[in-house]
Motif scaffolding. Structure first.
Motif, short mmCIF file in Angstrom:
data_model
loop_
_atom_site.label_atom_id
_atom_site.label_comp_id
_atom_site.label_asym_id
_atom_site.label_seq_id
_atom_site.Cartn_x
_atom_site.Cartn_y
_atom_site.Cartn_z
N GLY B 124 -24.06 -17.72 31.52
CA GLY B 124 -24.80 -17.68 32.70
C GLY B 124 -23.46 -18.95 33.17
O GLY B 124 -22.66 -19.56 32.36
N SER B 125 -23.23 -18.34 34.72
CA SER B 125 -22.17 -19.43 35.09
C SER B 125 -22.35 -20.39 36.58
O SER B 125 -21.92 -20.89 36.68
CB SER B 125 -21.47 -18.70 35.42
N ASP B 126 -24.08 -20.46 36.10
CA ASP B 126 -24.58 -21.52 37.43
C ASP B 126 -23.51 -23.09 37.08
O ASP B 126 -23.39 -23.18 35.41
CB ASP B 126 -25.97 -21.85 36.87
N ALA B 127 -24.17 -23.71 37.65
CA ALA B 127 -23.36 -25.22 37.43
C ALA B 127 -23.71 -25.64 36.29
O ALA B 127 -22.92 -26.19 35.69
CB ALA B 127 -23.42 -26.06 38.79
N ASP B 128 -25.10 -25.28 35.89
CA ASP B 128 -25.64 -26.17 34.82
C ASP B 128 -25.49 -25.44 33.46
O ASP B 128 -26.39 -25.77 32.43
CB ASP B 128 -26.70 -26.56 34.61
N GLN B 129 -24.91 -24.02 33.17
CA GLN B 129 -24.85 -23.46 32.30
C GLN B 129 -23.51 -23.28 31.42
O GLN B 129 -22.21 -23.42 32.22
CB GLN B 129 -25.36 -22.03 32.45
N SER B 130 -23.09 -23.33 30.43
CA SER B 130 -22.91 -23.16 29.29
C SER B 130 -22.15 -23.24 27.94
O SER B 130 -23.67 -22.65 27.46
CB SER B 130 -21.28 -24.51 29.34
N VAL B 131 -22.20 -23.18 26.89
CA VAL B 131 -21.45 -22.79 25.76
C VAL B 131 -20.81 -24.62 25.15
O VAL B 131 -19.93 -24.53 25.32
CB VAL B 131 -20.86 -21.39 25.40
N SER B 132 -22.04 -24.41 24.03
CA SER B 132 -20.79 -24.86 23.01
C SER B 132 -21.75 -25.20 21.01
O SER B 132 -22.72 -24.10 21.50
CB SER B 132 -21.92 -26.25 23.52
N GLY B 133 -21.02 -25.14 20.28
CA GLY B 133 -20.84 -25.76 19.28
C GLY B 133 -19.12 -25.58 18.85
O GLY B 133 -18.70 -26.08 18.75
N TYR B 134 -19.41 -24.87 16.92
CA TYR B 134 -18.40 -25.31 16.60
C TYR B 134 -18.15 -23.92 15.72
O TYR B 134 -18.46 -23.20 15.51
CB TYR B 134 -18.57 -26.32 15.27
N LEU B 135 -16.38 -23.70 15.56
CA LEU B 135 -16.19 -22.54 14.25
C LEU B 135 -15.14 -23.12 12.81
O LEU B 135 -14.95 -24.79 13.16
CB LEU B 135 -15.48 -22.20 15.35
N VAL B 136 -15.61 -23.00 12.39
CA VAL B 136 -15.16 -23.26 10.64
C VAL B 136 -14.19 -22.04 10.32
O VAL B 136 -14.75 -21.66 10.31
CB VAL B 136 -15.71 -23.82 9.42
N MET B 137 -12.34 -22.85 10.31
CA MET B 137 -11.54 -22.07 9.45
C MET B 137 -11.50 -22.80 7.88
O MET B 137 -11.33 -23.60 7.91
CB MET B 137 -10.60 -21.54 10.23
N TYR B 138 -10.77 -21.64 7.24
CA TYR B 138 -10.46 -22.07 6.09
C TYR B 138 -9.31 -21.52 5.00
O TYR B 138 -9.17 -20.52 5.12
CB TYR B 138 -11.81 -21.26 4.47
N GLU B 139 -9.06 -22.68 5.38
CA GLU B 139 -7.29 -22.72 4.88
C GLU B 139 -6.98 -21.66 5.54
O GLU B 139 -6.21 -20.44 5.24
CB GLU B 139 -7.16 -22.44 3.08
N PRO B 140 -6.38 -21.37 6.89
CA PRO B 140 -5.43 -20.22 7.28
C PRO B 140 -4.12 -19.97 6.91
O PRO B 140 -3.27 -19.17 7.20
CB PRO B 140 -5.93 -21.32 9.26
N SER B 141 -3.60 -21.08 6.23
CA SER B 141 -2.48 -20.88 6.19
C SER B 141 -2.34 -20.27 4.59
O SER B 141 -0.62 -20.28 4.11
CB SER B 141 -1.78 -22.56 5.88
N SER B 142 -3.30 -19.92 4.45
CA SER B 142 -2.98 -19.14 3.26
C SER B 142 -1.97 -18.10 2.58
O SER B 142 -2.22 -17.23 3.82
CB SER B 142 -4.31 -18.78 2.07
N THR B 143 -1.52 -17.80 2.21
CA THR B 143 -0.78 -16.23 2.15
C THR B 143 -1.41 -15.49 1.16
O THR B 143 -0.44 -14.56 0.77
CB THR B 143 0.62 -16.87 2.01
N THR B 144 -2.03 -15.86 0.33
CA THR B 144 -3.16 -15.58 -0.03
C THR B 144 -3.71 -14.27 -0.45
O THR B 144 -4.37 -13.62 -0.95
CB THR B 144 -2.99 -15.56 -1.58
#
Lengths: 207, 201
Positions: B124-144
């Protein structure tokens, strides 16, 4: 002599009293083709909550990865009751295509059992055997040194499963033990113990 | 001048002593949306940390009833087209007590799709509506390895119910992931912040 700024004690007795952050790195254990990755005497009453960060854990022959807890340095294993669940999506062309879940992982729950708790709560098989196929996630353990309460734990991981595909794995439960936990082991178990690779970090979370 | 307390060196040469235990959660960057077509984070994702945490606070869309999107890049943001295999669970409960559900949204999952991953729908885009939370990424630089990631996002659905999504999966690439982007399915990201943390040893 304390260092006091504007009435606030910043440091005293050889330590900072001011907060320097609440997530404190404690140790890391790394294994390559080993039978298990272990944390021995990792806990104290310093932290009420401990956080394991599990990075690229892999069973060398594609079995599942598990965790267990001990109050006597690994001689015996704590009784556990758990309620894992998961959902999954297979890659195209795999043997088990499509998406499933959320679904209770009935193959991996424990009811007053001392056996290993499976982390990759995949409802079919184990991890993929490819060299790029791993399990990553976390595990929270609450007040492991308590001598009053049973020990709660919960976590979430993502696995590259054998079908092949992605499984979002949730594992949780409690240890039926009011003794302090002093040993944690991660291994690959499926009727027998299989070697694993990976690294696991342990953090304390300040109260 | 060193600061020594009770025989222990705490500060010297302009820095905390190495033996001083400091917090492991290290703020790398803060990205603030302001009528932004997307928010892309193209620096700070490297081999410096094994694990990265993205913290979303009050991401507010300009347009009602839109989806929040995510993608990854292996070429510093020139192309956001990493192949992904994902799952998408949700739960919701209506403000009016008219319904609740726990389920899996097959429509959001990818099976080696390279397009944007939809993280949630009907924001929703009402003035009081939004999204919150988190993302975890594991070792994104791995080339394996493939790149594991886990989202947990709670938001205000435009139909006035709270909804949470758990989107999880892996970037099916052994190239290092070094940039990510977030956008809406229609219109701008009106406001909100995304903080990037590294989890240090």
């Amino acid at each position: 002599m304390p260092f006091i700024s504007n009435g606030t004690t910043i440091l005293d007795n050889g330590a900072f009293e001011a907060s320097l952050g609440n997530l404190v790195f404690l140790s890391e254990q790394t294994g390559t083709n080993v039978s298990s990755i272990n944390f021995s005497n990792p806990f104290s009453s310093t932290y009420p909550v401990y956080y394991f960060e599990i990075i690229y854990l892999r069973s060398v022959n594609g079995q599942n990865v598990t965790v267990n807890f001990s109050t006597d340095s690994g001689s015996t294993w704590a009784t556990k009751t758990t309620a894992p669940f998961s959902c999954q999506t297979a890659e195209p062309g795999g043997e088990n295509p499509g998406t499933r879940g959320p679904q209770y992982s009935s193959s991996y729950d424990l009811a007053s059992s001392t056996t290993e708790q499976t982390l990759g709560t995949i409802n079919k098989g184990g991890l993929d055997t490819g060299s790029d196929s791993r399990f990553s996630g976390n595990l929270y353990l609450f007040e492991p040194t308590s001598t009053t309460y049973h020990k709660q734990f919960m976590g979430r991981g993502n696995s590259y499963a054998e079908y092949p595909g992605s499984t979002d794995c949730y594992y949780n439960g409690y240890l039926h033990d009011s003794s302090a936990i002093n040993y944690v082991r991660f291994l690959s178990y499926s009727g027998g113990i299989y070697n694993i690779d990976g690294h696991i970090k342990l953090y304390g979370i300040k109260g | 001048m060193a600061v020594i307390s009770n025989g222990t060196t705490l500060i010297d040469n302009g820095a905390l002593d190495a033996a001083v235990s400091t917090g492991a959660l290290t703020l790398i960057s803060t990205s603030t949306a302001s009528s932004s077509s997307s928010v892309s984070i193209t620096s700070g994702i490297s081999s410096s940390y094994d694990t990265y945490i993205f913290e979303f606070t009050n991401i507010h869309p300009a347009t009602n009833n839109v989806n929040f999107l995510f993608n990854m890049s292996t070429d510093s943001g020139s192309n956001y087209n990493v192949s992904k295999v994902t799952t998408a669970m949700y739960s919701y409960n209506a403000e009016g007590g008219t319904g609740f559900e726990l389920g899996h949204n097959n429509g959001l999952t990818l099976s080696n799709g390279t397009g944007n991953q939809t993280l949630l729908g009907s924001l929703g885009s009402d003035a009081d509506q939004s999204v919150s939370g988190y993302l975890v990424m594991y070792e994104p630089s791995s080339t394996t390895m493939v790149k594991h990631f886990q989202f947990r996002l709670n938001y205000h659905n435009q139909a006035d119910y709270t909804q949470e999504y758990w989107v999880s999966g892996y970037g099916n690439t052994t190239s290092a992931v070094n940039a990510v982007t977030f956008s809406m399915s229609s219109g701008n990201i009106d406001s909100g912040t995304i903080k990037l943390y590294g989890v240090a040893n």
